[in-house]
Each structure stands twice: as C-alpha cells, then as structure tokens.
Design an enzyme around this catalytic site. Structure first.
Site, short mmCIF file in Angstrom:
data_model
loop_
_atom_site.label_atom_id
_atom_site.label_comp_id
_atom_site.label_asym_id
_atom_site.label_seq_id
_atom_site.Cartn_x
_atom_site.Cartn_y
_atom_site.Cartn_z
N GLN A 194 -5.41 -2.26 8.84
CA GLN A 194 -5.12 -3.57 8.26
C GLN A 194 -5.69 -4.68 9.15
OE1 GLN A 194 -3.40 -4.03 5.19
NE2 GLN A 194 -4.23 -6.08 5.48
N LYS A 247 0.84 -1.21 0.00
CA LYS A 247 0.00 0.00 0.00
C LYS A 247 0.87 1.25 0.00
CE LYS A 247 -3.88 -2.43 1.84
NZ LYS A 247 -4.27 -3.32 2.88
N ASP A 298 -12.14 1.07 3.14
CA ASP A 298 -12.57 -0.30 2.88
C ASP A 298 -14.09 -0.40 2.75
OD1 ASP A 298 -10.41 -2.05 2.60
OD2 ASP A 298 -10.02 -2.08 4.75
#
Ligand code: NAP
Length: 281
Positions: A94, A50, A117
């Site tokens: 994460q 990322k 997300d």
C-alpha cells in the site's frame, strides 16, 4: 443532453461475483498479500476494503500491518519471503510508504509474476509493448467501464489529464492500445481547455476539485473522473464539475461510485489472473 451514468459500483459487483465463481473453480484458492507500513488513516481504509473484497471473492488475504519504523531491509525481507510462498499469488504494498522508505526498490523487489499493481518495470514495459500480463488497477477499471457501456476508443480523440505512473501514463497506453488517438495533458500544458474541448473521451486524473468545468467539455463527450478529493464540506468529489458537465456529456462517472469501485475489482481480477497463470505453468 443529460449524461448516462457509468455505474462503477454495479459493474464492480458483477465482476466480483464472476471472479468468485472462477476462483472457486481453480484447483487451489488464490491468495493476495497486502502490506501496510505505518498508520496512514486513508491507507488503513484502503487495506480494510481489500481484505473485504478478498473475502467477497473467495480469495485468501494475508494482511501485514508493519509499524511506521519498519526498515527498508525488514520490508524487503518480507517481500522476498512472500515472493517464494506457494499460497501467495499476488503482492500489494500500500502506497504511500513512510518517508524514510524508498518506494522504487520496494516495488522492484516484488516478483513481476506477483505484481498486482503492475508497477514493476517488467510489467510497465509489457504495457508499453502492448502485451500486458497485469494492468494497473485504476486505468484497467476505466477500460472495463468503457467496454461495458459499448464505448470503443478506436478512432476517438482521447484526452488524459494527468501523467502519473500509476494512472495517467498507463491510462494513455491502454487507450492507445485500443486505437484511440491520445493526448496527455499535465501541469505544464498551457492550453488545457482547448485540449479538453477536442476530447471524445476525457479522462481526468489530477486531484483538483472543479478543474474540469462544463466549458471545457465537448457536447456528447464521455467524461471519466478518476480523482478522489475532499471538498470544503469534507465530501468526496472528483476533478469534474459533475452537475454542469453531466448536462453536456453523453456518459459520465460519478464520484464516488465510478472509478473507485472498479479499481478495487481490478485488483481481485489481477489476483485471479496471477493464480491462473501459476496453475497453468
Ligand atoms: P499525482 O501523482 O499527483 O499526479 C497528478 C497529475 O496531475 C500529474 O501528472 C500533474 O502534472 C497533473 N496536474 C496537476 N495539476 C494540473 C493542472 N492544473 N492541469 C493539468 N494537470 C495537472 O496523482 P495520481 O496518483 O495520478 O492521482 C490522481 C488523482 O486520482 C488523485 O485525486 C487520486 O486520489 C486519484 N486516484 C483515484 C483512484 C481511484 O481508484 N479512483 C486511484 C488512484 C488515484 P505534473 O506531472 O506535471 O506534475
């Protein structure tokens, strides 16, 4: 028939280049905060990727590596601070979190406007309602692969195997939104083969090597393999028996090089969207 490959690596590279150009044209550089708690090896690789993607796209990356004994309160305090920061457009925690931390309150603490997300109930509700602000990266990446190949789910029978909140459920909703007729299968589906054989578009998101064999796939079906498993030799593989299924399918995604790179690109796309939304407020 030998299937055409849906090349996620190539499409992700093209998307990232477009994102870089669009990000450079904004008044302020977009910023993504990525939080990793603990020392899970796979998660460390994902976070490194990322950071690299941000650098490729001209997005500022604020990466936080918190120790495995971080408390819920410390994590929530950091998220609260990032929610208020002007230079942070998107926040990603994460997963998985270490066992002593509760995932749900952490994900709900992220501002829905910075929820990269799309796991916040507000964003999940918007997806259900059909007016998504941000789309979950993996299913959104699958939709981009279909669009790029000119595959329209409208009127097609779409079978999604897996019903997780992260992949299966939002995948089904995005296909439904584009007028697919959607069946969702899971571990209690008694007749998986029969269901899969009805699919014009088959998406497997389970995490079990060789779950989808050629006798479960209709001639000419589009087969999307979301899963990332390690086989006995330690090689990355999906749910689909690739070589045999590729002989029957019209299109197929490889593992690696299919859905994985698209998931990464969609995170960058969501960050750009968040930055644009803030710029236009
Ligand atoms: P998950 O939360 O473990 O969900 C797996 C789903 O598969 C569950 O809904 C489960 O059903 C269903 N399932 C299990 N065994 C089954 C069977 N025999 N037949 C039919 N359905 C079955 O996993 P996830 O987070 O959705 O991820 C799924 C896979 O995608 C994993 O391999 C993961 O590594 C991969 N993944 C890849 C990306 C990417 O970027 N490529 C991103 C995310 C995830 P129940 O609900 O009934 O238990």
């Amino acid at each position: 028939m030998s299937a055409q490959i849906l090349d996620g690596k190539a499409l992700a590279a093209k998307m990232k280049e477009n994102i870089r150009l669009e990000a450079a044209a904004l008044r302020r550089q977009p910023g993504l905060a990525v939080i990793l708690v603990g020392d899970n090896g796979a998660s460390q690789v994902y976070v490194r990727n990322k950071v690299k993607d941000c650098s490729d796209c001209g997005i500022a990356c604020f990466d936080y590596y918190l120790s495995a004994d971080t408390t819920q309160e410390q994590l929530l305090t950091l998220i609260d601070e990032l929610n208020g920061r002007e230079d942070v457009d998107g926040i990603l925690v994460q997963l998985p979190l270490p066992a002593h931390l509760e995932e749900r309150p952490v994900l709900e603490a992220i501002s829905p406007m910075k929820d990269m997300d799309a796991f916040h109930p507000e964003n999940m509700g918007r997806i259900l309602r059909g007016d998504a602000r941000f789309k979950p990266c993996t299913p959104a990446g699958v939709m981009e692969l279909l669009h790029e190949a000119g595959i329209d789910p409208a009127g097609k029978h779409c079978v999604v195997v897996g019903r997780s909140n992260i992949v299966g459920k939002p995948m089904a909703l995005l296909l439904l939104q584009e007028n697919g007729t959607v069946t969702v299968c899971h571990s209690r589906t008694p007749d998986l083969k029969e269901q899969c054989l009805r699919a014009d578009i088959l998406v497997s998101a389970v995490g079990r090597e060789n779950l989808i064999t050629a006798d479960m796939v209709k001639d000419g079906a589009v087969v999307i393999d979301v899963a990332m498993n390690r086989n006995a030799a330690g090689k990355l593989c999906g749910d689909v028996d690739y070589a045999a299924v590729a002989e029957k399918a019209s299109y197929i995604t490889p593992v690696p090089g299919g859905v994985g790179p698209m998931t990464r690109a969609m995170l960058m796309a969501n960050t750009l969207t968040a930055a644009k939304l803030r710029e236009n407020r």
